[in-house]
Design a protein around this motif. Structure first.
Motif, PDB file in Angstrom:
ATOM      1  N   LEU A 168      -4.145  12.983  -5.364  1.00  0.00           N
ATOM      2  CA  LEU A 168      -3.677  13.184  -3.991  1.00  0.00           C
ATOM      3  C   LEU A 168      -3.809  14.651  -3.586  1.00  0.00           C
ATOM      4  O   LEU A 168      -4.274  14.952  -2.482  1.00  0.00           O
ATOM      5  CB  LEU A 168      -2.229  12.716  -3.848  1.00  0.00           C
ATOM      6  N   ILE A 169      -3.404  15.545  -4.470  1.00  0.00           N
ATOM      7  CA  ILE A 169      -3.542  16.978  -4.170  1.00  0.00           C
ATOM      8  C   ILE A 169      -5.007  17.333  -3.921  1.00  0.00           C
ATOM      9  O   ILE A 169      -5.351  18.019  -2.947  1.00  0.00           O
ATOM     10  CB  ILE A 169      -2.974  17.834  -5.314  1.00  0.00           C
ATOM     11  N   ASP A 170      -5.885  16.844  -4.796  1.00  0.00           N
ATOM     12  CA  ASP A 170      -7.317  17.135  -4.639  1.00  0.00           C
ATOM     13  C   ASP A 170      -7.845  16.610  -3.306  1.00  0.00           C
ATOM     14  O   ASP A 170      -8.615  17.291  -2.614  1.00  0.00           O
ATOM     15  CB  ASP A 170      -8.117  16.511  -5.782  1.00  0.00           C
ATOM     16  N   ARG A 171      -7.432  15.403  -2.946  1.00  0.00           N
ATOM     17  CA  ARG A 171      -7.959  14.796  -1.719  1.00  0.00           C
ATOM     18  C   ARG A 171      -7.384  15.459  -0.471  1.00  0.00           C
ATOM     19  O   ARG A 171      -8.083  15.570   0.544  1.00  0.00           O
ATOM     20  CB  ARG A 171      -7.685  13.284  -1.719  1.00  0.00           C
TER      21      ARG A 171
ATOM     22  N   GLU B 108     -17.354  12.806   8.067  1.00  0.00           N
ATOM     23  CA  GLU B 108     -16.833  13.290   6.785  1.00  0.00           C
ATOM     24  C   GLU B 108     -15.319  13.434   6.831  1.00  0.00           C
ATOM     25  O   GLU B 108     -14.614  13.051   5.887  1.00  0.00           O
ATOM     26  CB  GLU B 108     -17.471  14.633   6.437  1.00  0.00           C
ATOM     27  N   LEU B 109     -14.821  13.962   7.945  1.00  0.00           N
ATOM     28  CA  LEU B 109     -13.374  14.131   8.078  1.00  0.00           C
ATOM     29  C   LEU B 109     -12.662  12.791   8.032  1.00  0.00           C
ATOM     30  O   LEU B 109     -11.654  12.638   7.337  1.00  0.00           O
ATOM     31  CB  LEU B 109     -13.047  14.856   9.388  1.00  0.00           C
TER      32      LEU B 109
ATOM     33  N   ASP C 286      -9.199   8.899   5.120  1.00  0.00           N
ATOM     34  CA  ASP C 286      -9.073   7.564   4.518  1.00  0.00           C
ATOM     35  C   ASP C 286      -8.778   7.676   3.026  1.00  0.00           C
ATOM     36  O   ASP C 286      -7.946   6.931   2.482  1.00  0.00           O
ATOM     37  CB  ASP C 286     -10.372   6.761   4.705  1.00  0.00           C
ATOM     38  N   ALA C 287      -9.451   8.607   2.369  1.00  0.00           N
ATOM     39  CA  ALA C 287      -9.263   8.787   0.928  1.00  0.00           C
ATOM     40  C   ALA C 287      -7.847   9.254   0.610  1.00  0.00           C
ATOM     41  O   ALA C 287      -7.250   8.823  -0.388  1.00  0.00           O
ATOM     42  CB  ALA C 287     -10.285   9.788   0.380  1.00  0.00           C
ATOM     43  N   VAL C 288      -7.297  10.128   1.455  1.00  0.00           N
ATOM     44  CA  VAL C 288      -5.911  10.568   1.276  1.00  0.00           C
ATOM     45  C   VAL C 288      -4.967   9.388   1.419  1.00  0.00           C
ATOM     46  O   VAL C 288      -4.052   9.200   0.603  1.00  0.00           O
ATOM     47  CB  VAL C 288      -5.549  11.672   2.303  1.00  0.00           C
ATOM     48  N   GLU C 289      -5.175   8.575   2.432  1.00  0.00           N
ATOM     49  CA  GLU C 289      -4.307   7.412   2.658  1.00  0.00           C
ATOM     50  C   GLU C 289      -4.360   6.440   1.477  1.00  0.00           C
ATOM     51  O   GLU C 289      -3.328   5.892   1.072  1.00  0.00           O
ATOM     52  CB  GLU C 289      -4.720   6.686   3.938  1.00  0.00           C
ATOM     53  N   ASP C 290      -5.551   6.225   0.927  1.00  0.00           N
ATOM     54  CA  ASP C 290      -5.719   5.277  -0.180  1.00  0.00           C
ATOM     55  C   ASP C 290      -4.896   5.686  -1.401  1.00  0.00           C
ATOM     56  O   ASP C 290      -4.147   4.887  -1.968  1.00  0.00           O
ATOM     57  CB  ASP C 290      -7.196   5.172  -0.573  1.00  0.00           C
TER      58      ASP C 290
END
Length: 220
Positions: A42-45, A98-99, A104-108
């Motif tokens: 999560l931190i990375d994303r 890209e944004l 979406d990746a953060v939400e996942d």
């Protein structure tokens, strides 16, 4: 009874959703086996999303500058001007895509982390520790929700900027003359205001990301 095209589309969508969810689950499990937990991911994303917000901000400021420069046209190759603006537009659209993907990746991963955290509360025997963890979960989830809302708010500002830029590039493509440049000059009054609003929301989103990252790092 034959399956209708609508039902087939719905079924296909459900299958893709299930497969993607399964892939995410396998990915998270594999990462945990090598010591990388959902909180780390999560931190990375969030950091990736923050970087994308910065890049998007710079790209849309650059796009505005490029379109504004055309309003000072005093003769020259309008065909080359069209190609340059089209390139700027395509780069802006790529940044926007890209944004969206990074949000979406953060939400996942956030959803996976909070679901796991909620389930593991039942494993506590010490009620005091459980209450403390539950309180921390609630606070972290609220801050994450606030971050995602702000990122989505900034994201929603992008399309109103892109729409008139697409129109102007298309118009310039088929009208390589002073009339097209004049039309662009008139349109940019509103575009400039929309870009300013977008840049502000992106700045707020970057600040929210910084605060959220500090929250997670303090918990580690």
């Amino acid at each position: 009874m034959a399956m209708t095209s609508t039902k087939r589309i719905v079924l296909a969508t459900l299958v893709v959703t299930v497969l993607l969810a399964g892939c995410q689950s396998l990915y998270f499990s594999a990462m945990e086996k090598v010591g990388v937990h959902k909180r780390d991911i999560l931190i990375d994303r969030v950091e990736d999303a923050r970087e994308s917000q910065q890049d998007t901000k710079e790209q849309f400021q650059s796009a505005l500058d490029a379109f504004m420069a055309v309003t000072h046209y005093d003769g020259g190759d309008l065909e080359a001007t069209y190609r340059d603006l089209n390139d700027v537009l395509e780069r802006s659209e790529a940044r926007a895509d890209e944004l969206s993907e990074r949000i979406d990746a953060v939400e996942d991963v956030a959803e996976a982390l909070f679901d796991e955290w909620q389930e593991e509360l039942d494993q506590y025997h010490n009620l005091s520790l459980r209450r403390s963890s539950e309180k921390q979960l609630k606070t972290t989830r609220q801050r994450c929700d606030q971050l995602i809302r702000q990122m989505r708010r900034a994201e929603a500002k992008i399309e109103p900027v892109l729409v008139p830029l697409r129109d102007q590039v298309l118009y310039l493509k088929h009208n390589l003359n002073a009339r097209a440049v004049n039309a662009l000059s008139q349109e940019l009054v509103q575009v400039r205001s929309d870009v300013a609003s977008l840049l502000h929301e992106l700045e707020v989103a970057v600040d929210e990301a910084d605060r959220f990252i500090r929250t997670l790092e303090q918990q580690s």
